[in-house]
Write a protein that holds these residues in place. Structure first.
Motif, short mmCIF file in Angstrom:
data_model
loop_
_atom_site.label_atom_id
_atom_site.label_comp_id
_atom_site.label_asym_id
_atom_site.label_seq_id
_atom_site.Cartn_x
_atom_site.Cartn_y
_atom_site.Cartn_z
N CYS A 85 -5.95 15.30 40.74
CA CYS A 85 -4.92 14.68 41.59
C CYS A 85 -5.63 13.83 42.64
N CYS A 129 -5.01 15.35 46.45
CA CYS A 129 -5.58 16.61 46.96
C CYS A 129 -6.85 17.02 46.21
N CYS A 180 1.74 17.89 45.37
CA CYS A 180 1.69 16.65 46.15
C CYS A 180 2.95 15.82 45.94
ZN LIG Z 1 -2.26 17.02 44.58
#
Ligand SMILES: [Zn+2]
Length: 234
Positions: free
Chosen positions: A18, A21, A36
């Motif tokens: 991701c 994050c 997220c």
């Molecule tokens: Zn994330």
């Protein structure tokens, strides 16, 4: 700063990470992890930040509407997402976010009456370096979702930067005036139309003011603006 370098290195080892994050993505997650997706700071249509954004353009650009998807803060996950699009060549992430953003805007009736989507152009030199225009990729996502055509043929960036030196601030209008230009066919295409101008991040609004300068010469043109993120001045 070391962290972006570490993140870039990790992304080589773990491509399915991701970008917000840095957690690994599960098979069913595309681009952003679900956590997220649900928790990045989206701005609702009626939040005071959207009002603050609209106020930024008061007296500078007559707008039909203005909207932004995320609040941009330093060292935030939104900044990591934007960094990932620009510097890790994640153009499809911009398309993906454009589609998600479009789904929200559609619910608000934001697209009603819009004829064309116009991304803020990159300078030709920068476009060659990066290989894509991130605002154009966002616009592509909006266009995929809504079916509204992108117009890449009316506006060109004739100079690279809007960065204003102290000297240029005194000659602000001359400075702003020459950054973007209309193409010879722009007026015929855009007269009487309603366009949606797409930018990646809005900070002071100076870039969009520069975009507006040549567009202001087109009779009966209505303008709305949408951006992926709004960086509030602190
Ligand atoms: Zn994330």
């Amino acid at each position: 700063m070391l962290q972006p370098l570490i993140n870039d290195f990790l992304s080589l080892i773990y491509p399915n990470q991701c970008p917000a994050c840095q957690n690994l993505l599960f098979g069913h997650e595309s681009w952003l992890c679900n956590a997220c997706m649900l928790s990045l700071p989206q701005l609702s249509a009626y939040s005071h930040r959207q009002q603050q954004l609209a106020n930024t353009f008061n007296g500078r650009i007559p707008l039909e509407a203005v909207s932004t998807y995320y609040l941009f803060e330093k060292n935030s996950r939104v900044q990591a997402v934007l960094h990932s699009i620009k510097y890790r060549q994640h153009a499809p992430l911009a398309v993906f976010l454009g589609e998600r953003y479009a789904a929200q805007l559609e619910q608000e009736g934001f697209f009603e009456g819009i004829d064309f989507i116009i991304p803020v152009p990159l300078h030709q030199k920068r476009l060659k370096q990066r290989g894509f225009n991130q605002s154009e990729r966002l616009a592509k996502g909006l266009s995929n979702y809504t079916g509204i055509a992108i117009d890449n043929n009316s506006l060109v960036r004739s100079r690279e930067s809007t960065t204003q030196t102290r000297k240029q601030q005194f000659a602000r209008w001359e400075n702003v005036a020459s950054i973007f230009e209309l193409t010879p066919t722009a007026q015929a295409r855009l007269e009487g139309k309603h366009i949606l101008v797409i930018d990646d991040v809005i900070t002071t609004g100076a870039t969009l003011e520069a975009v507006y300068e040549p567009l202001s010469k087109i009779p009966n043109l209505r303008i709305s603006i949408a951006a992926l993120a709004y960086a509030v001045k602190t």
